[in-house]
Scaffold this active site. Sequence first.
Site, mmCIF file in Angstrom:
data_model
loop_
_atom_site.group_PDB
_atom_site.id
_atom_site.type_symbol
_atom_site.label_atom_id
_atom_site.label_comp_id
_atom_site.label_asym_id
_atom_site.label_seq_id
_atom_site.Cartn_x
_atom_site.Cartn_y
_atom_site.Cartn_z
ATOM 1 N N ALA A 23 29.101 17.833 3.278
ATOM 2 C CA ALA A 23 30.410 17.225 3.051
ATOM 3 C C ALA A 23 30.258 15.819 2.468
ATOM 4 O O ALA A 23 29.289 15.133 2.803
ATOM 5 C CB ALA A 23 31.177 17.165 4.366
ATOM 6 N N GLY A 33 31.048 17.364 -0.441
ATOM 7 C CA GLY A 33 30.838 18.561 -1.236
ATOM 8 C C GLY A 33 30.611 18.377 -2.727
ATOM 9 O O GLY A 33 30.474 19.373 -3.447
ATOM 10 N N ASP A 79 20.842 15.730 1.694
ATOM 11 C CA ASP A 79 21.430 14.419 1.375
ATOM 12 C C ASP A 79 21.676 13.779 2.741
ATOM 13 O O ASP A 79 22.728 13.950 3.343
ATOM 14 C CB ASP A 79 22.727 14.633 0.596
ATOM 15 N N CYS A 89 21.514 7.410 -0.035
ATOM 16 C CA CYS A 89 22.166 6.380 -0.850
ATOM 17 C C CYS A 89 21.825 5.004 -0.261
ATOM 18 O O CYS A 89 22.696 4.171 -0.066
ATOM 19 C CB CYS A 89 23.665 6.612 -0.928
#
Lengths: 304, 168
Positions: free
Chosen positions: A114, A116, A179, A232
Site C-alpha cells: 500500500a 499501491g 518496499d 525512501c
Amino acid sequence: MNGIDTGALLRYADLVDDVPAFLEAAARPLPRVVWPNPLKGDPERIASRILQRCPSAQPMDWPSGAYLVPAEENPGKWEEFHLGLIHSQEEVTLYPVYAMDPRPGEAILDMCAAPGNKTVRIGLATGDSARIVANDVSWQRLRALRDMNDRLGLTCIGVRRGNGLQIPGEERFDRVLLDAPCTGEGTSRKSQGWIRHQKEGDWHKMSTTQRGLLRRALNLTRSGGLVVYCTCTFAPEENEWVLSGIYESVARIEPLQLPSGVRTAPGITSWDGKRFRDDAVNAARFWPHQNNTGGFFVALLRKL
Amino acid sequence: MPYCENFEPFPGAEEFWSYLRRQFGMDPEAFRGYRLWHFPGRPAVWLAAERFVPEEEDGLETMGLPVLRRPLPRGMPTTAFLQRFGHLAEKNLIRVDQEAIIPLMQGKILPWDVETAKAGPCVVASDLAILGRGWIKQGWLVLDAPKEWAKSLEDEGQETGASPDRSA
C-alpha cells in the site's frame, strides 16, 4: 529531541557529491509523473490529453507516453484520473519496478504494497497477466490500493492483509518487491523540505524490522528468483546494513538496469566504522539533486 | 488445482456471460483470457486474469476486478468493470458529448429524450472514455458516479452549465 528540518540531512554530507545542491533539491517541491493507462485506451491519445491539460508538462523517455508535471498541478483532480485513463506518482517510485522487470505469467509478491503505485506498475508490466499478491499490514492503506486497482482496471492483483513477516510458505514467488517501512528521510520534498530528526535508536529499530522482512522475502522467493529491496531513506543503517544481514550464500546483489539518463550513486561498502557487503556497491542511491526526484535506495538481490 | 482456501471459481459464470450478451451485446469470447471467482458465502464476484490462480497460502481478501457486488438478477456490473470492458458493449450503450462528462461525473442528471436504453443499466461512454454505469429514467440520464468525484471535480463543474442535480 525530535525536530524537523533539512539540516538532518547533513548527516549524509560525506556520501553526497554536491552537498549544497543536495540540500537545495531536498527542499524543493516535487514534480510528479503522469502516465497513460494502456488498459483504458490508446496511450498516445491519452498522452495528448495530458499535454492538453498541462502544456508545460515535460515528456519522459520512459514510461511510454508519460509526462513530468510541475508540483503545483494536481492530476488527482482531473476527470482523466477518476476515469482511470491516467495515474500519477512520484518519479523515483517507478524505478524499483523497472529494476524488477516482471514478466507475464509470473508469481509476484509486493510485500508492503500500500498504497499501491508500484503494485499497479508491476501489473501493467506483466500485461495484466500474472499472479500478483499485494500484502500490507494496514487495512486503511489497502483500501487505497483496492481503489487504485479498480480505477485502473487491473485483473491480476489480489490483496491480502497481514504482517509481511507472517506470509506463509516457502519459495512461492518468482519475484518479490520489498518496499520496506523506513524513516522516510528521502520524502522531504513532499513535506516542504521538512523531515523528522531521528535518534540513533530509531534507525536501529527500523533496520531490525527491515532485516526480518528481507529475510522473509528471500524465503518466499524461488531459487534463481529476484527480490527488489527499496526504501525512501538515506540512512545506511536502513539500506546497506540491512543487505549485509543476508548471507552471501543466500543471495547476491546484482547491478540494476535503469532507464537511460537516470543518474544514481552506488551503494556504499562502509560507513561510520561499519563494514557492509562488497556487492552492496551494485545497489543504487537516488539523491534528490541528481534526477530532480525524491531520495530513494534500490537493491536487486538474486536468490541463489 | 491449488485453489485458495476461500476463493473458488464462480459457479454462475455462464449465467453472467449470458447476461452481458443479453444486456450489453458483449461477446463472451472477449473474456476468454479471464475467469470469474467468488468467496463462498459472500455476494461479490471477481474477474481475474486466467493466469491468476490463487494458492491457498495467498490468503486473499480481494482478487482481480470486482464485477458484481451481489448476484444476478438483482446485482449489476460494477463501474470498475464497465469502465474497463464497456467498450465491448453493442447494446444499451449511451454516447454523450464532451460537455456532458463533468456534470454526469458530478452526479448531475441530464435530459435524455432518446429512449435507446431498455430496462436495466446502460454503459455511458464519451469520446474521452467509458464513464461507467448509467440509467435512463423518465427522460433523464443518470450516471452511477462515486460520490468523491463530485467534490474533486467541483471547480470544473462550475464552468459547464450543468443540468439540475439529483436533489433538485
